[in-house]
Design an enzyme around this catalytic site. Sequence first.
Site, short mmCIF file in Angstrom:
data_model
loop_
_atom_site.label_atom_id
_atom_site.label_comp_id
_atom_site.label_asym_id
_atom_site.label_seq_id
_atom_site.Cartn_x
_atom_site.Cartn_y
_atom_site.Cartn_z
N GLU A 1 8.94 2.50 -3.03
CA GLU A 1 10.30 1.87 -3.41
C GLU A 1 11.11 2.60 -4.94
O GLU A 1 9.16 3.77 -5.28
CB GLU A 1 10.65 -0.13 -4.26
CG GLU A 1 9.11 0.31 -5.30
CD GLU A 1 9.27 -1.52 -5.86
OE1 GLU A 1 9.48 -2.56 -4.32
OE2 GLU A 1 8.94 -1.74 -6.09
N HIS B 1 12.96 2.85 -9.02
CA HIS B 1 13.18 2.50 -10.43
C HIS B 1 13.41 2.60 -11.72
O HIS B 1 12.33 3.66 -11.34
CB HIS B 1 12.78 0.81 -10.52
CG HIS B 1 11.08 1.08 -10.39
ND1 HIS B 1 10.36 1.32 -11.15
CD2 HIS B 1 10.95 0.10 -9.26
CE1 HIS B 1 9.54 0.81 -10.55
NE2 HIS B 1 8.84 0.83 -9.69
N HIS C 1 6.42 2.82 -14.65
CA HIS C 1 4.64 2.06 -14.99
C HIS C 1 3.46 2.27 -15.54
O HIS C 1 3.84 3.79 -15.81
CB HIS C 1 4.46 1.27 -13.12
CG HIS C 1 5.00 0.69 -12.48
ND1 HIS C 1 5.78 -0.97 -13.11
CD2 HIS C 1 5.54 0.95 -10.83
CE1 HIS C 1 6.99 -1.42 -11.48
NE2 HIS C 1 6.92 -0.38 -10.60
N HIS D 1 7.03 5.00 -5.42
CA HIS D 1 6.37 5.13 -4.63
C HIS D 1 5.26 3.58 -4.30
O HIS D 1 6.22 2.58 -3.77
CB HIS D 1 5.39 4.76 -6.19
CG HIS D 1 6.15 3.44 -7.47
ND1 HIS D 1 7.78 3.65 -7.84
CD2 HIS D 1 5.88 2.17 -7.39
CE1 HIS D 1 7.91 2.71 -7.56
NE2 HIS D 1 6.90 1.39 -7.93
N CYS E 1 -0.17 -4.06 -14.04
CA CYS E 1 0.91 -2.71 -13.52
C CYS E 1 2.14 -3.94 -14.85
O CYS E 1 2.20 -5.04 -14.43
CB CYS E 1 1.68 -3.10 -12.36
SG CYS E 1 3.44 -2.59 -12.34
#
Lengths: 133, 133
Positions: B64, B66, B70, B104, B118
């Site tokens: 995914e 975004h 992270h 990732h 995370c």
Amino acid sequence: MTASKVLPARDFRWPVALKPYKDGGDLYRDVTRHTLLGEGEGEEALSFVTRYFEVAAGGYSTLEQHRHPHAVVVLCGRGTVQLGASRFAIEPSDCVYVAPGEVHQFRADRGERLGFLCVVDRDRDRPVPVPPR
Amino acid sequence: MTASKVLPARDFRWPVALKPYKDGGDLYRDVTRHTLLGEGEGEEALSFVTRYFEVAAGGYSTLEQHRHPHAVVVLCGRGTVQLGASRFAIEPSDCVYVAPGEVHQFRADRGERLGFLCVVDRDRDRPVPVPPR
């Protein structure tokens, strides 16, 4: 090109600069700091900073307070955290929340080093040392 | 009264609710999530959320991307992280930065579970699955 990356660890050391815990003073003993993520080039998107602190056996961080909160996860060793008037034994993977304004201190007082991650906002107030009572 | 606290760990489990990794779907396999700090009562001062994900041996997270970054630190096991077109073997204490927009995935593809912290902003965009190529 991407800013993504892996920082490989070797015995709780990473390929980042080791910084002094604080600039001088005698309110702490034997503490080192690695800033893992959040202050480096290409890491500007992070609004928080992931640091690793290691207190050598017998050492301790400054007894202090500040408005910003801490999210802490222990990575290695053993020790004690003081939160206000309470003390808690902590070990690897234990998680600690230090609320805004809480007087706190980390101590490696159980015969081993105490290494922990501590995440904070990038923009935050400066810690204020608290005189021991 | 204070909101400060210690969440003691026992084999990478903490006294917080275990949540599903995501709501259904077949784009991932055998992933659990603990939200350690940042969404609970009394934790409103935290602008970031500290989560622990565990991928069972043979499992994987969704491929995914975004906009939010992270900050990842491996706590246990072994596996692989994909960052864009690159793959990296990861082990305990390795640190991973996933930059905004990076495709990732975390895989427990080395015969062990892969458990990692995370940290993300509390306010963040939703992940978008990426079709495998």
